[in-house]
Scaffold this motif. Structure first.
Motif, PDB file in Angstrom:
ATOM      1  N   THR A  24       0.832  -1.204   0.000  1.00 42.20           N
ATOM      2  CA  THR A  24       0.000   0.000   0.000  1.00 42.20           C
ATOM      3  C   THR A  24       0.866   1.252   0.000  1.00 42.20           C
ATOM      4  OG1 THR A  24      -1.794  -1.167   1.120  1.00 42.20           O
ATOM      5  CG2 THR A  24      -1.851   1.232   1.197  1.00 42.20           C
ATOM      6  N   LEU A  25       1.907   1.274   0.822  1.00 46.38           N
ATOM      7  CA  LEU A  25       2.810   2.427   0.840  1.00 46.38           C
ATOM      8  C   LEU A  25       3.486   2.619  -0.515  1.00 46.38           C
ATOM      9  CD1 LEU A  25       4.445   2.076   4.374  1.00 46.38           C
ATOM     10  CD2 LEU A  25       2.854   3.845   3.622  1.00 46.38           C
ATOM     11  N   ASP A  26       3.869   1.519  -1.151  1.00 51.98           N
ATOM     12  CA  ASP A  26       4.459   1.596  -2.492  1.00 51.98           C
ATOM     13  C   ASP A  26       3.441   2.127  -3.492  1.00 51.98           C
ATOM     14  OD1 ASP A  26       6.683   1.094  -4.303  1.00 51.98           O
ATOM     15  OD2 ASP A  26       5.398  -0.490  -5.145  1.00 51.98           O
ATOM     16  N   GLY A  27       2.182   1.668  -3.383  1.00 57.78           N
ATOM     17  CA  GLY A  27       1.123   2.159  -4.265  1.00 57.78           C
ATOM     18  C   GLY A  27       0.839   3.637  -4.063  1.00 57.78           C
ATOM     19  N   ILE A  28       0.928   4.104  -2.825  1.00 56.92           N
ATOM     20  CA  ILE A  28       0.753   5.533  -2.545  1.00 56.92           C
ATOM     21  C   ILE A  28       1.866   6.321  -3.214  1.00 56.92           C
ATOM     22  CG2 ILE A  28       0.844   7.283  -0.715  1.00 56.92           C
ATOM     23  CD1 ILE A  28      -0.571   5.206   1.122  1.00 56.92           C
ATOM     24  N   LYS A  29       3.090   5.810  -3.089  1.00 58.32           N
ATOM     25  CA  LYS A  29       4.244   6.470  -3.695  1.00 58.32           C
ATOM     26  C   LYS A  29       4.094   6.560  -5.220  1.00 58.32           C
ATOM     27  CE  LYS A  29       7.806   4.991  -1.522  1.00 58.32           C
ATOM     28  NZ  LYS A  29       8.989   4.184  -1.171  1.00 58.32           N
ATOM     29  N   ARG A  30       3.574   5.489  -5.816  1.00 54.31           N
ATOM     30  CA  ARG A  30       3.395   5.439  -7.274  1.00 54.31           C
ATOM     31  C   ARG A  30       2.109   6.124  -7.737  1.00 54.31           C
ATOM     32  NH1 ARG A  30       6.318   0.747  -9.640  1.00 54.31           N
ATOM     33  NH2 ARG A  30       7.469  -0.199  -7.929  1.00 54.31           N
ATOM     34  N   LYS A  31       1.316   6.619  -6.771  1.00 59.58           N
ATOM     35  CA  LYS A  31       0.052   7.298  -7.030  1.00 59.58           C
ATOM     36  C   LYS A  31      -1.011   6.383  -7.644  1.00 59.58           C
ATOM     37  CE  LYS A  31       2.116  11.869  -7.364  1.00 59.58           C
ATOM     38  NZ  LYS A  31       2.231  12.047  -5.971  1.00 59.58           N
ATOM     39  N   SER A  32      -0.910   5.083  -7.372  1.00 60.66           N
ATOM     40  CA  SER A  32      -1.921   4.156  -7.873  1.00 60.66           C
ATOM     41  C   SER A  32      -3.010   3.892  -6.829  1.00 60.66           C
ATOM     42  CB  SER A  32      -1.277   2.834  -8.298  1.00 60.66           C
ATOM     43  OG  SER A  32      -0.682   2.197  -7.187  1.00 60.66           O
TER      44      SER A  32
END
Length: 101
Positions: A24-32
């Motif tokens: 989820t944190l990675d997805g937030i970073k990638r704006k997905s």
């Protein structure tokens, strides 16, 4: 189970939900990630990391459900952090959350 959790389960089965804090944190970073669910009984360090990230990225955060409720709705064990990646699901989930259904 309420309508919001039912829809969250549907979004999960449709492949529009990311499970777990690191993803989820990675997805937030990638704006997905468009919306984040955080279990109300999550650990303090997890709560702080997720709250800080969602606040800085202006992503809605819902903390109304326990680990057990999120796990039950998604059909997976021990779900503390969930990231919704679809704008349509985000809008409907937020709408249902505001209504309290």
């Amino acid at each position: 189970m309420n309508k919001e959790l039912n829809l969250l389960g549907l979004a999960t089965r449709a492949g529009k939900v990311i499970n777990g804090e690191p993803l989820t944190l990675d997805g937030i970073k990638r704006k997905s990630v468009k919306l984040v669910y955080l279990a109300s009984d999550a650990g303090n360090s997890t709560k702080k990391r997720i709250r800080d990230k969602t606040t800085t990225q202006s992503i809605p955060l819902i903390e109304d459900y326990t680990n057990h409720e999120l796990s039950q709705s998604t059909g997976a064990y021990n779900r503390v952090v969930l990231g919704v990646t679809d704008v349509g699901f985000k809008k409907k989930l937020l709408e249902l959350n505001e209504k309290g259904t």
